[in-house]
Design a protein around this motif. Sequence first.
Motif, PDB file in Angstrom:
ATOM      1  N   ALA A 280      -8.835   6.039  -2.391  1.00 20.38           N
ATOM      2  CA  ALA A 280      -8.090   5.664  -3.180  1.00 20.38           C
ATOM      3  C   ALA A 280      -7.768   6.114  -4.414  1.00 20.38           C
ATOM      4  CB  ALA A 280      -8.871   4.380  -3.515  1.00 20.38           C
TER       5      ALA A 280
ATOM      6  N   SER B 157      -4.910   1.391  -8.981  1.00 18.95           N
ATOM      7  CA  SER B 157      -3.737   0.693  -8.309  1.00 18.95           C
ATOM      8  C   SER B 157      -3.267  -0.330  -8.999  1.00 18.95           C
ATOM      9  CB  SER B 157      -4.013   0.500  -7.029  1.00 18.95           C
ATOM     10  OG  SER B 157      -4.563   1.591  -6.342  1.00 18.95           O
ATOM     11  N   LEU B 158      -4.201  -1.094  -9.760  1.00 19.56           N
ATOM     12  CA  LEU B 158      -3.783  -2.343 -10.368  1.00 19.56           C
ATOM     13  C   LEU B 158      -2.664  -2.270 -11.488  1.00 19.56           C
ATOM     14  CD1 LEU B 158      -7.510  -3.987 -10.567  1.00 19.56           C
ATOM     15  CD2 LEU B 158      -5.766  -4.378  -9.023  1.00 19.56           C
TER      16      LEU B 158
ATOM     17  N   PHE C  74      -8.453  -1.833  -6.880  1.00 14.91           N
ATOM     18  CA  PHE C  74      -7.501  -2.108  -6.290  1.00 14.91           C
ATOM     19  C   PHE C  74      -7.658  -3.611  -6.101  1.00 14.91           C
ATOM     20  CE2 PHE C  74     -10.251   0.018  -3.542  1.00 14.91           C
ATOM     21  CZ  PHE C  74     -10.471  -0.907  -2.131  1.00 14.91           C
TER      22      PHE C  74
ATOM     23  N   TYR D  63      -2.935  -1.491  -3.050  1.00 19.92           N
ATOM     24  CA  TYR D  63      -3.692  -0.344  -2.861  1.00 19.92           C
ATOM     25  C   TYR D  63      -2.859   1.054  -3.110  1.00 19.92           C
ATOM     26  CZ  TYR D  63      -7.024   2.971  -0.621  1.00 19.92           C
ATOM     27  OH  TYR D  63      -7.977   3.790  -0.303  1.00 19.92           O
ATOM     28  N   ARG D  64      -3.089   2.090  -3.729  1.00 19.45           N
ATOM     29  CA  ARG D  64      -2.472   3.326  -3.869  1.00 19.45           C
ATOM     30  C   ARG D  64      -3.509   4.274  -3.467  1.00 19.45           C
ATOM     31  NH1 ARG D  64       2.595   4.354  -6.478  1.00 19.45           N
ATOM     32  NH2 ARG D  64       1.685   6.238  -7.158  1.00 19.45           N
TER      33      ARG D  64
ATOM     34  N   GLU E 159       0.810  -1.276  -0.094  1.00 21.02           N
ATOM     35  CA  GLU E 159       0.111   0.006   0.022  1.00 21.02           C
ATOM     36  C   GLU E 159       0.750   1.112  -0.027  1.00 21.02           C
ATOM     37  OE1 GLU E 159      -2.895  -0.120   3.152  1.00 21.02           O
ATOM     38  OE2 GLU E 159      -3.760  -1.834   2.370  1.00 21.02           O
TER      39      GLU E 159
END
Length: 454
Positions: free
Chosen positions: A225, A229-230, A192, A245-246, A154
């Motif tokens: 989020a 993120s992926l 995510f 997760y970002r 993360e």
Amino acid sequence: MRNILIIGAGKSASYLIKYFLDKSTAENLHITVGDINIENAQKLVGNHPNASAIFLDVFNEENRKGAVEKAAIVISMLPARFHIEVAKDCVHFGKNMVTASYISKEMQALDEAVKEKGLVFMNEIGVDPGIDHMSAMEVIDRIRDNDGKMILFESFTGGLVAPESDTNLWNYKFTWNPRNVVLAGQGGAAKFIQEGTYKYIPYNRLFRRTEFLNVEGYGKFEAYANRDSLKYRSVYGLDDILTLYRGTIRRVGFSRAWQMFVILGMTDDSYTIENSAEMSYRDFVNSFLPYSPTDSVELKMRHNLKIDQDDTLWEKLLELDLFNPNKKVELANATPAQILQKILMDSWSLAPEDKDMIVMYHKFGYEKDGEKHQIESKMVILGEDQTYTAMAKTVGLPVAIAALKILNGEITTPGVQLPITKEVYTPILKELKEYGIAFHEEEVPYFGYDPANM
């Protein structure tokens, strides 16, 4: 002397230019700063004997190509959409190039031509993207080198106001592009993966799904989020990771309050409002509320958003002077998002004495010898003033260090790339520490997610 061409003398260029000026004699450098507003360039180079400011219009082909041809390396600090013509010139003249921007499809399409000429086109080498990539990969590679298996990553970053300059109820001021703040999260659901389960947050719920973070000495923050993120699974070599997760960092309470604008539709940028230039701020708010022959705009607002009169949310709205009938929008054919930005800039623009702050926070979960471990890594950078900001420091210094190492033949792998290899991130992170840009790491208990409840 080796000529470094810097295109763009905006807010992020101060530390970048100072870095080269300080090293110009020892490294035999001449720094040419080009900008369509030559006064901006002149202000940053001053009277330094190893630097010059030039007028440079990136849309003037002759002007642009003439400057690129004379350079030993080109740094583009332009908005991302303007890099591509400079990049094509760099390929044509055989010049290495550095930008802080995300790699666009157009930039990536130059990869083969860049490799054929043996050139380095380094991108995503600012703060986010940039320092986030490098600091993450340093820990991820260390875990892998010690036979650990990554199961969680993360990453959170925020451009915020420094504690001593935090003077409003929103605990926020614009430290970067205000438009990006107003439009944040739009354009598709945030996506995510958590404990192997794909998760999606639509825009209308984005600011009500937050994660809390604690940073020693700076208190509690929240994060919402980022949009996708992926895509970082393949970038970081984490294709089989369970959690990725970002997010974007704000002070606690900001997201709940921002959700009010989302609900009303004030962040919409897809249509223009009639007669917007003549509207008052109060008229703008009222245009999103139902008609009532008796109720005031304030009462309709509280009723529509279900806000009690003593709720802190109401105090935040009042602080923005949203209901002022005398302040005019003064923007013709403006979208709701543009008008909201204008209103917020009245309250959230940095004062001359204000300082900004960058906060970055990583979480790494991994398995080794049948046990789960977690590392948390945190960085806080404070600005000095309105010229030498934390944002300029964390964007400009990585760009400058990367450019000099490319120029000196220390980074040589050709192609359109981002800084995720040891060849790139190891020396840059080492030098950044000399400027106070460093992370504090600690081992903490693993989260202990329960997959059944993910």
